[in-house]
Enzyme design. Structure first.
Site, PDB file in Angstrom:
ATOM      1  NE  ARG A 159      -4.605   1.585   1.965  1.00  7.46           N
ATOM      2  CZ  ARG A 159      -4.504   2.420   0.773  1.00  7.46           C
ATOM      3  NH1 ARG A 159      -5.369   2.484  -0.052  1.00  7.46           N
ATOM      4  NH2 ARG A 159      -3.320   3.322   0.871  1.00  7.46           N
ATOM      5  CB  CYS A 170      -0.910  -0.143   1.348  1.00  5.71           C
ATOM      6  SG  CYS A 170      -0.277   0.043   2.809  1.00  5.71           S
TER       7      CYS A 170
END
Length: 215
Positions: free
Chosen positions: A13, A7
């Site tokens: 994430r 990410c």
């Protein structure tokens, strides 16, 4: 088997996907999990930064372990050496491939890979040794990519700076997209069953309804 999640900052994430994947691999593979290497990195990460507290809480609620995680900056060798690279957005995928073009055939966004899986020919994949399975799955997914358009839904919303509720929704979407891939990748070579998805992963709305994805 070598998996890489990417990410931007490597604090929300991708670490969530990394630790969740490792948790599921451990549940299914037991001691064989030692043959699986799962990592994450950020295209603009600050090395050594801990996981965002809100994403860490969302991960823990899904059964993952956030403890001890530190961010690291993505370098091209990570992608070329991985068997499967899963980014959180199309922009990140482009950044990865700009410096690691040899990784093209095994690099996808997470939602893209999950969607391609639905129509992929998976015959024999789960019968392969763990060391070969992710690379073969990537090849099967790549075979269907030419027949599919890239769409906005291929991105996972960046929850940085958002409320704990948004982090929880993003976590649920990551889990929802990752689960079917895990069910193929982490089948125990000595067993004939696959892991059963948990219904709680499907209860929260798609966070893309809240705001446009960030790259």
């Amino acid at each position: 088997m070598r998996l890489l999640f990417v990410c931007t900052g490597n604090i929300c994430r991708s670490p969530l996907a990394e630790r969740l994947a490792y948790s599921w691999a451990s549940q299914s593979l037991g001691a064989t999990t030692a043959a699986v290497r799962i990592a994450s990195a950020g295209t603009d990460a600050l090395d050594g930064k801990p996981m965002d507290k809100r994403s860490a809480a969302a991960l823990a609620a899904l059964g993952g372990e956030p403890g001890g995680f530190v961010a690291q900056t993505f370098v091209p060798q990570m992608a070329t050496e991985a068997d499967l690279v899963l980014t959180m957005t199309r922009s990140q995928r482009r950044k990865v491939l700009a410096v690691a073009p040899r990784a093209l055939r095994h690099t996808f966004t997470l939602p893209e890979a999950a969607d391609l899986l639905r129509s992929a020919d998976l015959r024999g994949v789960t019968d392969l040794p763990l060391r070969n399975r992710a690379r073969e799955l990537a090849a099967r997914l790549n075979a269907g990519r030419a027949r599919r358009m890239s769409v906005e839904a291929d991105d996972v919303f960046d929850p940085i700076g958002e409320s704990g509720g948004v982090h929880k929704q993003v976590a649920a979407r990551i889990a929802r997209k990752l689960r079917p891939l895990a069910d193929v990748l982490f089948v125990d070579e000595s067993a004939s069953h696959t892991m059963v998805p948990s219904p709680r992963l499907y209860e929260l709305p798609d966070p893309r309804q809240l705001a446009r994805p960030r790259s």
